[in-house]
Design a protein around this motif. Structure first.
Motif, PDB file in Angstrom:
ATOM      1  N   VAL A 129     -15.389  16.090   9.431  1.00  0.00           N
ATOM      2  CA  VAL A 129     -15.347  15.927   7.975  1.00  0.00           C
ATOM      3  C   VAL A 129     -16.756  15.942   7.390  1.00  0.00           C
ATOM      4  O   VAL A 129     -16.985  16.439   6.287  1.00  0.00           O
ATOM      5  CB  VAL A 129     -14.607  14.624   7.607  1.00  0.00           C
ATOM      6  N   SER A 130     -17.731  15.431   8.128  1.00  0.00           N
ATOM      7  CA  SER A 130     -19.118  15.446   7.668  1.00  0.00           C
ATOM      8  C   SER A 130     -19.641  16.876   7.556  1.00  0.00           C
ATOM      9  O   SER A 130     -20.306  17.238   6.574  1.00  0.00           O
ATOM     10  CB  SER A 130     -19.999  14.644   8.633  1.00  0.00           C
ATOM     11  N   SER A 133     -18.097  18.460   4.525  1.00  0.00           N
ATOM     12  CA  SER A 133     -18.613  17.926   3.269  1.00  0.00           C
ATOM     13  C   SER A 133     -20.009  18.443   2.950  1.00  0.00           C
ATOM     14  O   SER A 133     -20.367  18.606   1.781  1.00  0.00           O
ATOM     15  CB  SER A 133     -18.625  16.394   3.301  1.00  0.00           C
ATOM     16  N   THR A 134     -20.804  18.711   3.984  1.00  0.00           N
ATOM     17  CA  THR A 134     -22.193  19.121   3.766  1.00  0.00           C
ATOM     18  C   THR A 134     -22.390  20.632   3.789  1.00  0.00           C
ATOM     19  O   THR A 134     -23.358  21.131   3.216  1.00  0.00           O
ATOM     20  CB  THR A 134     -23.109  18.485   4.822  1.00  0.00           C
ATOM     21  N   ARG A 138     -15.629  22.858  -1.577  1.00  0.00           N
ATOM     22  CA  ARG A 138     -14.283  22.270  -1.651  1.00  0.00           C
ATOM     23  C   ARG A 138     -13.221  23.348  -1.839  1.00  0.00           C
ATOM     24  O   ARG A 138     -12.074  23.178  -1.448  1.00  0.00           O
ATOM     25  CB  ARG A 138     -14.221  21.267  -2.800  1.00  0.00           C
ATOM     26  N   HIS A 162     -12.444  12.254   1.133  1.00  0.00           N
ATOM     27  CA  HIS A 162     -13.516  13.150   0.707  1.00  0.00           C
ATOM     28  C   HIS A 162     -13.021  14.243  -0.242  1.00  0.00           C
ATOM     29  O   HIS A 162     -13.770  15.177  -0.546  1.00  0.00           O
ATOM     30  CB  HIS A 162     -14.183  13.784   1.929  1.00  0.00           C
ATOM     31  N   ASN A 163     -11.778  14.127  -0.686  1.00  0.00           N
ATOM     32  CA  ASN A 163     -11.238  15.072  -1.660  1.00  0.00           C
ATOM     33  C   ASN A 163     -11.385  16.520  -1.195  1.00  0.00           C
ATOM     34  O   ASN A 163     -12.060  17.332  -1.833  1.00  0.00           O
ATOM     35  CB  ASN A 163     -11.928  14.874  -3.017  1.00  0.00           C
ATOM     36  N   ARG A 164     -10.721  16.843  -0.082  1.00  0.00           N
ATOM     37  CA  ARG A 164     -10.746  18.205   0.462  1.00  0.00           C
ATOM     38  C   ARG A 164      -9.333  18.792   0.437  1.00  0.00           C
ATOM     39  O   ARG A 164      -8.702  18.998   1.467  1.00  0.00           O
ATOM     40  CB  ARG A 164     -11.269  18.185   1.902  1.00  0.00           C
TER      41      ARG A 164
END
Length: 204
Positions: A129-130, A133-134, A138, A162-164
């Protein structure tokens, strides 16, 4: 099969005998051969004249980068698969990654009683997930596969945090038909630490 009741003169089967077979958990059914489909049975008998079957291999793939194709092509398809020109000329945003990468995560596997003792690895889930996110937008459609339902549930909960919404996580057994994704993560966990491999894991 309903179709056989119509007594057809010809039967055309379309499929890939090298893909994952059906999941059969009963040793009795496995011994009886219920884990082998009709398509695979005929394919395995192709050298026997008594089958009367004709086999034609579709040898051009239109999905994966040729670097990703290289291993399964040589391992399972005797190097016969070719890559379509549209794939060779396609331009994708790789976000700084090569066609495929291996990322070693120092984490610990544990059983989750909420998923009937299925395994999960929080460090691995958070690392995936990191990276998403980076490195990924999205709006980018990403597919995450794992062999374990507990790991699927853990990653799904982190994705919600993380709103994905454009990222899908599912198990390998349930992933047939997920073809519209440009980017794929495979959450493996550590089989050598667990001591056993999941039922879905076989030579394919």
């Amino acid at each position: 099969f309903v179709g056989f009741n119509l007594k057809p003169e010809r039967l055309i089967l379309v499929g890939d005998p090298k893909q994952l077979s059906s999941t059969v958990t009963s040793p009795f059914c496995t011994t009886a051969g219920f884990d082998v489909s009709l398509f695979v049975r005929l394919y395995q008998m192709r050298s026997r004249k008594r089958t009367g079957s004709i086999f034609h291999m579709l040898d051009t793939q239109y999905r994966m980068h040729p670097h990703i194709l290289e291993f399964p092509n040589n391992m399972y398809y005797e190097g016969l698969l070719k890559t379509a020109e549209t794939v060779l000329t396609r331009k994708n945003d790789n976000f700084g990654f090569p066609p495929f990468s291996f990322v070693d995560i120092d984490g610990n596997e544990r059983r989750n009683s909420s998923y009937h003792g299925s395994y999960e690895n929080e460090a691995e889930a958070r690392a995936i997930v990191s990276i998403l996110s980076t490195k990924f937008r999205r709006s980018q459609k990403v597919l995450i596969l794992t062999f374990y339902s507990a790991q699927q549930g853990l990653i799904a909960s982190l994705l919600r945090e993380h709103n994905r919404p454009m990222t899908t996580v599912t198990t390998v057994d349930s992933s047939q038909g997920y073809y519209s994704y440009s980017y794929l993560f495979l959450s493996l966990l550590s089989f050598d630490k667990i001591g056993t491999v999941p039922i879905a894991v076989e030579c394919k």
